[in-house]
Structure formats: structure tokens, C-alpha cells
Design a protein around this motif. Structure first.
Motif, mmCIF file in Angstrom:
data_model
loop_
_atom_site.group_PDB
_atom_site.id
_atom_site.type_symbol
_atom_site.label_atom_id
_atom_site.label_comp_id
_atom_site.label_asym_id
_atom_site.label_seq_id
_atom_site.Cartn_x
_atom_site.Cartn_y
_atom_site.Cartn_z
ATOM 1 N N ALA A 89 86.180 60.533 61.150
ATOM 2 C CA ALA A 89 87.166 59.675 61.804
ATOM 3 C C ALA A 89 86.792 58.219 61.544
ATOM 4 C CB ALA A 89 87.214 59.972 63.299
ATOM 5 N N ILE A 90 87.605 57.539 60.763
ATOM 6 C CA ILE A 90 87.319 56.171 60.352
ATOM 7 C C ILE A 90 88.038 55.199 61.284
ATOM 8 C CG2 ILE A 90 87.520 54.511 58.457
ATOM 9 C CD1 ILE A 90 87.637 56.987 56.565
ATOM 10 N N GLU A 91 87.318 54.194 61.736
ATOM 11 C CA GLU A 91 87.887 53.185 62.639
ATOM 12 C C GLU A 91 87.359 51.809 62.253
ATOM 13 O OE1 GLU A 91 89.831 50.979 64.853
ATOM 14 O OE2 GLU A 91 90.307 53.100 65.129
ATOM 15 N N ALA A 92 88.264 50.867 61.979
ATOM 16 C CA ALA A 92 87.876 49.523 61.563
ATOM 17 C C ALA A 92 87.428 48.650 62.730
ATOM 18 C CB ALA A 92 89.029 48.844 60.830
ATOM 19 N N ASN A 93 87.966 48.887 63.910
ATOM 20 C CA ASN A 93 87.623 48.067 65.068
ATOM 21 C C ASN A 93 86.285 48.546 65.639
ATOM 22 O OD1 ASN A 93 87.602 47.705 68.153
ATOM 23 N ND2 ASN A 93 89.168 46.237 67.479
ATOM 24 N N GLN A 94 85.296 47.660 65.660
ATOM 25 C CA GLN A 94 83.950 48.057 66.074
ATOM 26 C C GLN A 94 83.901 48.561 67.514
ATOM 27 O OE1 GLN A 94 80.851 45.262 65.200
ATOM 28 N NE2 GLN A 94 79.280 46.528 66.147
ATOM 29 N N ASP A 95 84.564 47.859 68.440
ATOM 30 C CA ASP A 95 84.558 48.292 69.840
ATOM 31 C C ASP A 95 85.185 49.678 69.982
ATOM 32 O OD1 ASP A 95 83.330 45.962 70.691
ATOM 33 O OD2 ASP A 95 85.216 44.983 71.223
ATOM 34 N N ALA A 96 86.311 49.898 69.319
ATOM 35 C CA ALA A 96 86.973 51.202 69.387
ATOM 36 C C ALA A 96 86.096 52.283 68.781
ATOM 37 C CB ALA A 96 88.331 51.143 68.679
ATOM 38 N N ALA A 97 85.430 51.981 67.659
ATOM 39 C CA ALA A 97 84.540 52.964 67.025
ATOM 40 C C ALA A 97 83.380 53.328 67.950
ATOM 41 C CB ALA A 97 84.020 52.417 65.692
ATOM 42 N N GLU A 98 82.815 52.330 68.616
ATOM 43 C CA GLU A 98 81.715 52.598 69.541
ATOM 44 C C GLU A 98 82.172 53.434 70.729
ATOM 45 O OE1 GLU A 98 80.208 48.692 70.426
ATOM 46 O OE2 GLU A 98 79.285 48.489 68.435
ATOM 47 N N GLN A 99 83.354 53.132 71.260
ATOM 48 C CA GLN A 99 83.888 53.921 72.375
ATOM 49 C C GLN A 99 84.154 55.352 71.933
ATOM 50 O OE1 GLN A 99 87.213 52.045 74.455
ATOM 51 N NE2 GLN A 99 86.360 50.046 73.917
ATOM 52 N N ALA A 100 84.726 55.515 70.756
ATOM 53 C CA ALA A 100 84.995 56.859 70.235
ATOM 54 C C ALA A 100 83.701 57.630 70.032
ATOM 55 C CB ALA A 100 85.791 56.767 68.936
ATOM 56 N N SER A 101 82.665 56.962 69.525
ATOM 57 C CA SER A 101 81.366 57.618 69.326
ATOM 58 C C SER A 101 80.797 58.106 70.649
ATOM 59 C CB SER A 101 80.380 56.668 68.654
ATOM 60 O OG SER A 101 80.772 56.427 67.330
ATOM 61 N N ARG A 102 80.890 57.258 71.666
ATOM 62 C CA ARG A 102 80.392 57.666 72.994
ATOM 63 C C ARG A 102 81.184 58.862 73.523
ATOM 64 N NH1 ARG A 102 79.896 52.029 73.632
ATOM 65 N NH2 ARG A 102 81.878 51.884 74.737
ATOM 66 N N LEU A 103 82.487 58.839 73.329
ATOM 67 C CA LEU A 103 83.333 59.947 73.787
ATOM 68 C C LEU A 103 82.952 61.251 73.084
ATOM 69 C CD1 LEU A 103 85.823 61.018 75.376
ATOM 70 C CD2 LEU A 103 87.177 60.388 73.354
ATOM 71 N N VAL A 104 82.804 61.179 71.775
ATOM 72 C CA VAL A 104 82.442 62.364 70.988
ATOM 73 C C VAL A 104 81.093 62.918 71.459
ATOM 74 C CG1 VAL A 104 81.764 63.122 68.667
ATOM 75 C CG2 VAL A 104 83.860 61.793 68.989
ATOM 76 N N ARG A 105 80.120 62.024 71.668
ATOM 77 C CA ARG A 105 78.800 62.471 72.159
ATOM 78 C C ARG A 105 78.913 63.096 73.543
ATOM 79 N NH1 ARG A 105 77.179 57.726 69.871
ATOM 80 N NH2 ARG A 105 77.052 56.636 71.875
ATOM 81 N N SER A 106 79.727 62.492 74.422
ATOM 82 C CA SER A 106 79.857 63.018 75.786
ATOM 83 C C SER A 106 80.469 64.410 75.798
ATOM 84 C CB SER A 106 80.693 62.068 76.659
ATOM 85 O OG SER A 106 82.075 62.158 76.346
ATOM 86 N N LYS A 107 81.242 64.733 74.774
ATOM 87 C CA LYS A 107 81.851 66.059 74.664
ATOM 88 C C LYS A 107 80.988 67.027 73.848
ATOM 89 C CE LYS A 107 86.614 64.539 75.255
ATOM 90 N NZ LYS A 107 86.940 65.363 76.415
ATOM 91 N N GLY A 108 79.841 66.543 73.367
ATOM 92 C CA GLY A 108 78.949 67.390 72.584
ATOM 93 C C GLY A 108 79.518 67.780 71.236
ATOM 94 N N LEU A 109 80.349 66.923 70.653
ATOM 95 C CA LEU A 109 81.022 67.253 69.398
ATOM 96 C C LEU A 109 80.518 66.460 68.203
ATOM 97 C CD1 LEU A 109 84.687 67.572 70.722
ATOM 98 C CD2 LEU A 109 83.159 69.423 69.996
ATOM 99 N N GLU A 110 79.340 65.825 68.339
ATOM 100 C CA GLU A 110 78.837 65.002 67.239
ATOM 101 C C GLU A 110 78.538 65.809 65.984
ATOM 102 O OE1 GLU A 110 75.502 64.935 70.372
ATOM 103 O OE2 GLU A 110 77.603 65.440 70.297
#
Length: 129
Positions: A89-110
Motif C-alpha cells: 500500500a503506497i502512500e505519498a503523505n507521510q502522516d497518512a502513511a504513519e497512521q496507516a502503518s500504526r493501524l496495520v500493526r494494531s490489527k496484526g496484519l504487518e
């Protein structure tokens, strides 16, 4: 009087369902990340159902690239739900990418979703897709 975000979304949906014109910025043409526009897109059931139909027809057992995943990565999550092996999942906006990364980790889907910060025209994926 300042509206809370939930009230603003409800007001926006009331305007849309009443058939009135509403203008929302599009960050496709210029570098802004508008939370309201993103919320409207994520909550648009017709739009998301159309994506769901397409994703569930095509993503099973595939490696997927999603461009512009946003902070909630709804389509990346949908691809995993549909049985994708891996989603880049590619995201150019750094804040959005960081939020998405945290969400993915919180769901155990990394191990299923890799958030990649950058532009699709310049990032290097870990594998050929």
C-alpha cells in the motif's frame, strides 16, 4: 459555533442526500490531504461496495499494489479480507502513511500489508508485482 467532526460529516451527508451540490477538494491534482474528503469517500457505501465487488473478484491469492492508501487503508484491508497474499500500500503523505502503518500493526496484519511511504512512480517494491 464550531462543528465537531461527526456533526460536520452528518451535515455533509444531509446535504448530499438532499440533492444539493457540495464541493470537496481533491488531492489528486494538488498536494493537500483533506480529512473531510477522505471521510466522505470512506463512508460512501456505493463507492465502497463497488470497490468491494471488484476486490473480491480479483484479489484472492494475489499480491496487490494499492496506490494512495490513506490513513485508514480501507482498500488494503479489504484486499486482505478478500484473500490477498500480500498488499503493498503506497502512500505519498507521510502522516497518512504513519497512521496507516500504526493501524496495520494494531490489527496484526504487518505480514499481509506493507505500507510504503512515497510516490508510486519512485518507490521500490520488495518484489515484482
Amino acid at each position: 459555533m464550531e462543528l465537531e467532526k461527526a456533526d460536520l460529516l452528518k451535515t455533509t451527508f444531509d446535504i448530499i442526500t438532499a440533492g444539493k451540490i457540495i464541493l470537496c477538494p481533491s488531492w489528486g491534482e494538488y498536494p493537500v490531504y483533506d480529512e473531510l474528503a477522505y471521510d466522505v469517500m470512506c463512508c460512501d457505501s456505493d463507492r465502497m461496495n463497488a470497490y468491494r465487488q471488484a476486490v473480491f473478484k480479483t484479489a484472492k491469492d494475489k499480491t496487490v499494489v494499492e496506490i494512495g492508501t490513506g490513513s485508514r487503508a480501507p482498500l488494503a484491508l479489504m484486499c486482505v479480507e478478500a484473500g490477498a497474499k500480500m498488499v503493498y500500500a503506497i502512500e505519498a503523505n507521510q502522516d497518512a502513511a504513519e497512521q496507516a502503518s500504526r493501524l496495520v500493526r494494531s490489527k496484526g496484519l504487518e505480514n499481509k500489508i506493507k505500507i510504503i511511504h512515497g510516490y508510486s512512480t519512485t518507490v521500490k517494491l520488495p518484489e515484482q508485482v
